[in-house]
Design an enzyme around this catalytic site. Structure first.
Site, mmCIF file in Angstrom:
data_model
loop_
_atom_site.group_PDB
_atom_site.id
_atom_site.type_symbol
_atom_site.label_atom_id
_atom_site.label_comp_id
_atom_site.label_asym_id
_atom_site.label_seq_id
_atom_site.Cartn_x
_atom_site.Cartn_y
_atom_site.Cartn_z
ATOM 1 N N ASP A 34 -17.708 -16.397 -9.136
ATOM 2 C CA ASP A 34 -17.943 -16.906 -10.502
ATOM 3 C C ASP A 34 -18.900 -16.014 -11.282
ATOM 4 O O ASP A 34 -20.087 -15.954 -10.971
ATOM 5 C CB ASP A 34 -18.544 -18.328 -10.422
ATOM 6 C CG ASP A 34 -17.498 -19.344 -10.029
ATOM 7 O OD1 ASP A 34 -17.760 -20.127 -9.099
ATOM 8 O OD2 ASP A 34 -16.415 -19.343 -10.638
ATOM 9 N N ASP A 172 -10.121 -25.622 -10.080
ATOM 10 C CA ASP A 172 -11.499 -25.183 -9.903
ATOM 11 C C ASP A 172 -12.508 -26.178 -10.487
ATOM 12 O O ASP A 172 -12.522 -26.416 -11.688
ATOM 13 C CB ASP A 172 -11.650 -23.825 -10.630
ATOM 14 C CG ASP A 172 -12.974 -23.164 -10.378
ATOM 15 O OD1 ASP A 172 -13.296 -22.198 -11.093
ATOM 16 O OD2 ASP A 172 -13.702 -23.613 -9.466
HETATM 17 C C1 DX5 Z 1 -17.722 -23.608 -12.419
HETATM 18 C C2 DX5 Z 1 -17.097 -22.584 -11.480
HETATM 19 C C3 DX5 Z 1 -16.577 -23.203 -10.213
HETATM 20 C C4 DX5 Z 1 -17.674 -23.863 -9.393
HETATM 21 C C5 DX5 Z 1 -17.062 -24.669 -8.280
HETATM 22 O O1 DX5 Z 1 -17.985 -23.018 -13.664
HETATM 23 O O2 DX5 Z 1 -16.029 -21.913 -12.110
HETATM 24 O O3 DX5 Z 1 -15.907 -22.204 -9.435
HETATM 25 O O4 DX5 Z 1 -18.501 -22.859 -8.842
HETATM 26 O O5 DX5 Z 1 -18.132 -25.325 -7.618
HETATM 27 P P1 DX5 Z 1 -17.952 -26.864 -7.139
HETATM 28 O O6 DX5 Z 1 -16.842 -26.829 -6.128
HETATM 29 O O7 DX5 Z 1 -19.294 -27.179 -6.539
HETATM 30 O O8 DX5 Z 1 -17.594 -27.659 -8.358
HETATM 31 ZN ZN ZN Z 2 -14.829 -20.672 -10.841
#
Ligand code: DX5
Ligand code: ZN
Length: 213
Positions: A34, A172
């Site tokens: 990310d 996601d």
């Molecule tokens: C949010 C990101 C995601 C996030 C997912 O902006 O794009 O990829 O890191 O993390 P969790 O699974 O904890 O929601």
């Molecule tokens: Zn992400």
């Protein structure tokens, strides 16, 4: 067959290679990275140098999620750093057809991410240019947010819209033991899991539990 792409944003950055080894030995062959620039989203995370370092310590397929303004200005850096799939937000794009084509011309899979409140119909003119669609089930900007249930219908719509095409569909945000089953029931291919995996006491066991939930 479920494919989980661990979001390393939730990993232990004091020793990220150790957490990557844990998910690799549990069966992961894909990692989600990310990138946040403090403009498209308020947070700032990491850039190409970290991707380059991660690329040196894993054979996983690296899917780089650009949550940045003017993503096209940075494509070369993230391609050079080792991204295997490069995903930018349609909401930050100036010319998605051109940008997707550029990524493909550099032998990297081209992906688009959609915020929860972006209508999936915007994808219709882009289907010939797409290798990957990332459906956000939280608003981008941080991990550990709650899954937005209304995105399940959007997942089903996009699965229908892309039938017969060789486009991978990822989901996601907020995917965990409680939500993963209904997400896969929509027909999508890949779930990105951050806190639901890395914040558990036993990452390997949690990975198995997520695969079998
Ligand atoms: C949010 C990101 C995601 C996030 C997912 O902006 O794009 O990829 O890191 O993390 P969790 O699974 O904890 O929601
Ligand atoms: Zn992400």
């Amino acid at each position: 067959m479920r494919i989980i792409s661990p979001s390393v944003l939730a990993a232990n950055f004091k020793n990220i290679s150790e957490d990557i080894k844990k998910v690799e030995s549990a069966g992961a062959d894909r990692l989600h990275l990310d990138i946040m620039d403090g403009n498209f989203v308020p947070s700032i995370t990491f850039g190409p140098l970290i991707i380059d370092a991660i690329n040196d310590c894993t054979h996983c397929h690296l899917e780089t999620h650009l949550m940045i303004q003017n993503p096209h200005k940075s494509f070369d850096q993230y391609i050079k750093a080792g991204s295997d799939t490069l995903i930018f937000h349609i909401e930050a794009s100036n010319n998605p057809e051109e940008e997707l084509s550029y990524i493909r011309e550099n032998n990297v899979a081209a992906g688009i991410a959609l915020n929860p409140d972006t209508d999936e119909k915007c994808l219709l003119p882009l289907l010939d240019y797409l290798d990957y669609i990332l459906i956000m089930s939280v608003f981008p900007g941080k991990g550990e947010q709650s899954f937005i249930n209304s995105t399940l219908k959007k997942m089903e719509n996009i699965v229908q819209m892309t039938k017969g095409r060789n486009i991978t569909i990822g989901v996601d945000g907020g995917v965990n033991l409680d939500t993963i089953s209904e997400v896969y029931a929509t027909g999508i291919d890949v779930t990105i899991v951050g806190s639901g995996l890395f914040k558990s006491d036993n990452i390997s066991q949690r990975y198995q539990d997520l695969m079998n939930a």
